[in-house]
Scaffold this motif. Sequence first.
Motif, short mmCIF file in Angstrom:
data_model
loop_
_atom_site.label_atom_id
_atom_site.label_comp_id
_atom_site.label_asym_id
_atom_site.label_seq_id
_atom_site.Cartn_x
_atom_site.Cartn_y
_atom_site.Cartn_z
N MET A 1 0.84 -1.19 0.00
CA MET A 1 0.00 0.00 0.00
C MET A 1 0.88 1.25 0.00
O MET A 1 1.81 1.39 0.76
CB MET A 1 -0.88 -0.01 1.26
CG MET A 1 -1.76 1.23 1.39
SD MET A 1 -2.77 1.12 2.89
CE MET A 1 -3.46 2.76 2.91
N ARG A 2 0.61 2.16 -0.90
CA ARG A 2 1.41 3.38 -1.02
C ARG A 2 1.01 4.35 0.09
O ARG A 2 -0.16 4.58 0.36
CB ARG A 2 1.19 4.03 -2.38
CG ARG A 2 1.67 3.14 -3.52
CD ARG A 2 1.21 3.69 -4.86
NE ARG A 2 1.85 4.94 -5.19
CZ ARG A 2 3.03 5.01 -5.81
NH1 ARG A 2 3.69 3.93 -6.12
NH2 ARG A 2 3.55 6.18 -6.11
N LYS A 3 2.00 4.93 0.74
CA LYS A 3 1.73 5.88 1.83
C LYS A 3 2.41 7.20 1.53
O LYS A 3 3.35 7.28 0.75
CB LYS A 3 2.27 5.32 3.16
CG LYS A 3 1.61 4.01 3.57
CD LYS A 3 2.21 3.53 4.89
CE LYS A 3 1.58 2.23 5.33
NZ LYS A 3 2.17 1.73 6.59
N GLN A 4 1.92 8.22 2.17
CA GLN A 4 2.56 9.52 2.05
C GLN A 4 3.95 9.44 2.67
O GLN A 4 4.15 8.83 3.71
CB GLN A 4 1.75 10.59 2.79
CG GLN A 4 0.39 10.87 2.17
CD GLN A 4 0.53 11.62 0.86
OE1 GLN A 4 1.45 12.41 0.70
NE2 GLN A 4 -0.36 11.36 -0.07
N LYS A 77 9.76 13.34 -7.86
CA LYS A 77 8.30 13.18 -7.84
C LYS A 77 7.90 11.87 -7.16
O LYS A 77 7.05 11.11 -7.64
CB LYS A 77 7.72 13.26 -9.26
CG LYS A 77 7.92 14.62 -9.92
CD LYS A 77 7.32 14.67 -11.31
CE LYS A 77 7.38 16.07 -11.90
NZ LYS A 77 8.75 16.63 -11.94
N ILE A 78 8.55 11.61 -6.00
CA ILE A 78 8.26 10.41 -5.21
C ILE A 78 7.37 10.81 -4.05
O ILE A 78 7.65 11.78 -3.35
CB ILE A 78 9.57 9.79 -4.66
CG1 ILE A 78 10.46 9.35 -5.81
CG2 ILE A 78 9.27 8.62 -3.74
CD1 ILE A 78 11.83 8.90 -5.37
N ASN A 79 6.31 10.04 -3.81
CA ASN A 79 5.40 10.35 -2.73
C ASN A 79 4.99 9.08 -1.98
O ASN A 79 3.86 8.92 -1.55
CB ASN A 79 4.16 11.07 -3.28
CG ASN A 79 3.38 11.77 -2.17
OD1 ASN A 79 3.97 12.25 -1.23
ND2 ASN A 79 2.06 11.82 -2.30
N THR A 80 5.92 8.15 -1.84
CA THR A 80 5.62 6.88 -1.17
C THR A 80 6.62 6.63 -0.05
O THR A 80 7.65 7.30 0.06
CB THR A 80 5.70 5.71 -2.16
OG1 THR A 80 7.06 5.49 -2.51
CG2 THR A 80 4.87 5.98 -3.40
N SER A 81 6.31 5.63 0.77
CA SER A 81 7.20 5.28 1.88
C SER A 81 8.42 4.51 1.39
O SER A 81 9.37 4.33 2.14
CB SER A 81 6.44 4.44 2.91
OG SER A 81 5.95 3.25 2.30
N ASP A 82 8.40 4.04 0.13
CA ASP A 82 9.53 3.27 -0.38
C ASP A 82 10.82 4.07 -0.33
O ASP A 82 11.89 3.55 0.01
CB ASP A 82 9.26 2.83 -1.83
CG ASP A 82 8.07 1.89 -1.93
OD1 ASP A 82 7.71 1.30 -0.90
OD2 ASP A 82 7.51 1.76 -3.03
N PHE A 83 10.74 5.33 -0.70
CA PHE A 83 11.92 6.19 -0.70
C PHE A 83 12.51 6.30 0.70
O PHE A 83 13.72 6.15 0.91
CB PHE A 83 11.52 7.57 -1.22
CG PHE A 83 12.63 8.59 -1.24
CD1 PHE A 83 13.66 8.50 -2.17
CD2 PHE A 83 12.64 9.63 -0.33
CE1 PHE A 83 14.68 9.45 -2.18
CE2 PHE A 83 13.66 10.58 -0.33
CZ PHE A 83 14.68 10.48 -1.26
N SER A 84 11.65 6.53 1.70
CA SER A 84 12.10 6.62 3.08
C SER A 84 12.72 5.31 3.55
O SER A 84 13.75 5.30 4.23
CB SER A 84 10.91 6.99 3.98
OG SER A 84 11.30 7.08 5.32
N ASP A 85 12.12 4.20 3.17
CA ASP A 85 12.64 2.88 3.57
C ASP A 85 14.04 2.66 3.00
O ASP A 85 14.92 2.12 3.68
CB ASP A 85 11.71 1.77 3.11
CG ASP A 85 10.38 1.78 3.84
OD1 ASP A 85 10.31 2.40 4.94
OD2 ASP A 85 9.40 1.20 3.33
N LEU A 86 14.23 3.05 1.76
CA LEU A 86 15.54 2.87 1.13
C LEU A 86 16.61 3.68 1.86
O LEU A 86 17.72 3.20 2.09
CB LEU A 86 15.47 3.30 -0.34
CG LEU A 86 14.74 2.35 -1.30
CD1 LEU A 86 14.55 3.00 -2.66
CD2 LEU A 86 15.53 1.05 -1.44
#
Length: 561
Positions: A1-4, A77-86
Amino acid sequence: MRKQLMVLMGAAILATSTSGIVLPRGAYADEAMTAVNTTAQANTEKSDAQASTVDFSTMFLNNWLSKLDVHTAEAAKINTSDFSDLLHNGSSLASASGLPLSELTSALISQFALDTAYEVKQGTLTDQEAASLQQQFNDNIANWVQQSWPWASAASYLPKDGKSIIQNRLNHIVSDAATASAVAESDIRQALQSGHSIVEATGMDAQALRDALNALLGGDLDAAVSAGSLKAEQRDQLASSGADQLWAVLQQKGYDERATPWMEKYGQALLNDKLAPDMIIQATAAFAGKDYKDIIDGLKAGQSLVEASGLASGDLSAQLLDTVSRDLDNEWSAGNLSALLRDQLKKRAAETIDRAIDQDGYGQPAQGSSNHAIAEESIQSLVEASADYAEAAVTDLRQSLADGHTLVEATGKDEADLSSYLMLNAHAYIEQAVQKGWLNAADQSATESESDSLVQDAISRVGYKDQVDAKQYLANRSDRIIDDVAAVSGVEASDLLKRLAQGQGLAQAANQDPDSLLYNLLKHANQEINGFAGAGAISKDDAAKLKADYGAWAVKYLSAN
């Protein structure tokens, strides 16, 4: 699930290298720590001439870089938690963004340029400062985004050794004891004045009260550790030291808060308000059952308040003092004054009232002496005010002056009309100075007369330039710190002073963390100083020195508060 994407405040500690380049700390280079995190310590260990300083340019760049993860996410233009996790898993900003390095750095360089250009437009950065920051950014951004992002607490420009946390609890020990015991704070203060201890005044079991207050202190220390403003290894030692200090106060018979300089300022401000001539005259009219106008007419005729009111001197004095004393007692009950200071203020009030009621013509305009510094300040924006009156561009007016014209010639306005307008502006500034306490009311008329002379001289002078006394400007900042903090925080100066009297620090009173308050004060000063330089009132070299001096002063001042 995509999150802010969660924006984590204080994502990186930033440090300034000896070359002036700002480097994110942690995975970057721990040994690069220099002026930023050691500034406050240096101020206590070095002379003013040797002390490191912090300027707005450095803080602006550091603040921007502390949000480099956010800027990178926006660029990609990233708006998901994936970037933060990385990033949490050790990825660099470049790899987490998924953009080619050249594309990412180009986007960040463009965004930084836009933000610095905005600051230049606002007057908080000069073109030269912005260009220097841009060069530093351009030279280092590729290196920064290719290293692991250091998730850590933000850089601190001011000391956070935990002692202020203990002092804050000591400052509020009576109110904390009242909360813990459910005994009214005013009742506790009355008991203290009768010679009891706080423990006795609350009626609580001594150990239970001690535990309750220690718990409050422990909670404050834990919060500071969680926020990264206090090292975990310092927590227990501070808790032990603070507990001992709290216990000593809890047992002290007849405890009375220490009257701080802020409390004394607040108390004197109360007296100035309660004993203003118009307030005394109105109260006298009320006590005598006479019209205010009748009392004023008597004073204008040279009578004293005693004669104008028809009351006995002792009766009038007692009634006026009783009113002030009740107000001071209320302030003491609320914890805004110590008992000792309250009694000192009552004594000052009695002396002031006795002099006032026997003075012939009390409250009528008196010829004071001019405050030269305030008179000069009142006209320090004369060119801009002239441009407003003439509905002309300030730059055009300055150019005309530089070409050898006077303000009268440059504006094309009638000399009498222009001088009248500028004098009214100067008088408004002087009136504000009286209201803010920068100028004694008795000196207002004489100061206005001097400002009138300065205006008249200025408008007929060929090639006039606004003038600013750099040394006086810096001195004013110390005298007017309340007004400066009010300007950048939105908290009324009177509310700030009351909170300071209650034992809060400047930042706490302004509802800001200390580093944010420092940033906002430096930004405010930069804007003013750059404005002076742009108007030709001071040289660029003097402006640079003034900003450096202000930075050193601000760090030292906030560190002490």
